[in-house]
Write an enzyme that holds these catalytic residues in place. Structure first.
Site, PDB file in Angstrom:
ATOM      1  CB  SER A   1      -0.923   0.006   1.225  1.00 52.36           C
ATOM      2  OG  SER A   1      -1.847  -1.057   1.165  1.00 52.36           O
TER       3      SER A   1
ATOM      4  NE  ARG B   1       1.927   6.347   9.453  1.00 53.80           N
ATOM      5  CZ  ARG B   1       1.742   5.027   9.465  1.00 53.80           C
ATOM      6  NH1 ARG B   1       0.554   4.544   9.166  1.00 53.80           N
ATOM      7  NH2 ARG B   1       2.727   4.209   9.768  1.00 53.80           N
TER       8      ARG B   1
ATOM      9  CG  HIS C   1      -2.868   3.978   3.902  1.00 52.33           C
ATOM     10  ND1 HIS C   1      -3.330   3.579   5.135  1.00 52.33           N
ATOM     11  CD2 HIS C   1      -2.726   2.850   3.167  1.00 52.33           C
ATOM     12  CE1 HIS C   1      -3.465   2.273   5.142  1.00 52.33           C
ATOM     13  NE2 HIS C   1      -3.112   1.800   3.968  1.00 52.33           N
TER      14      HIS C   1
END
Length: 209
Positions: free
Chosen positions: A16, A39, A42
């Site tokens: 990922s 992040r 994500h």
């Protein structure tokens, strides 16, 4: 036929973040900012979000220092406060969300504002040196900025201002970043929300990806 899919959690994690780093344009971020931006991308599953993420200089380092020194985290919504990974916090930092306080509905009526905005009035005893995390309500961010217009109002150490929506979100975040009252991070435009705000907090709280 059973579905074939990746079942190794560590491999999913690695792939990922490798995908994000391969596809997102992260060149303008410092290394500290990049770790937070990755992040946030994500959390939304959205490469391209990086085009809307903005930091004031040294925001990440200032926020990390405040957390290390025990700063509380003030959250506008339970979806933010409940999403924070407690074990990542460096000093067992308090997480405060006042939205459900029983005095808030009456206070909102007296103010002629939303409950999300009124709940911030209960932050005043905790605001000095705190990390502010607004991921839901544009009215909360606007009211915070109004509060901080008063020199007597305690100043937070940093603001993560990422409210989401179609009414006031774009404008509140533009106001924050046009004249930041302290180190700040935002996602400009309509995008934002609790998940991306939580991702930013969790990334700032930990220097390790």
């Amino acid at each position: 036929m059973p579905y074939a899919y990746e079942t190794d959690g560590a491999a999913i994690y690695r792939q990922s973040f490798a995908t994000i780093r391969a596809e997102a344009d992260l060149a303008r971020f410092t290394p500290e900012e990049e770790s937070v931006a990755v992040r946030m991308i994500h959390a939304l599953g959205l490469v391209g979000l990086e085009q809307h993420i903005v930091f004031t200089p040294f925001m990440v380092s200032e926020a990390r220092l405040a957390l290390a020194q025990g700063a509380p985290i003030l959250c506008d919504a339970r979806m933010v406060s409940e999403g924070i990974t407690r074990p990542r916090l460096p000093a067992n930092n308090r997480i405060i969300c006042t939205l459900q306080d029983e005095t808030v509905p009456d206070l909102a009526r007296q103010m002629g504002n939303t409950r999300s905005a009124a709940a911030l009035e209960l932050w005043r005893p905790h605001l000095a040196g705190a990390i502010v995390a607004i991921g839901n309500a544009p009215t909360a961010l606007f009211h915070l900025l109004n509060m901080l217009e008063d020199p007597a109002c305690p100043r937070p150490a940093a603001i993560i201002g990422c409210p989401v929506g179609f009414v006031g979100a774009t404008e509140s975040k533009a106001a924050l970043m046009a004249a930041p009252p302290c180190p700040a991070l935002s996602v400009l435009g309509r995008l934002g929300g609790s998940a991306v705000t939580v991702a930013a907090i969790n990334a700032i709280a930990s220097a390790v990806e």
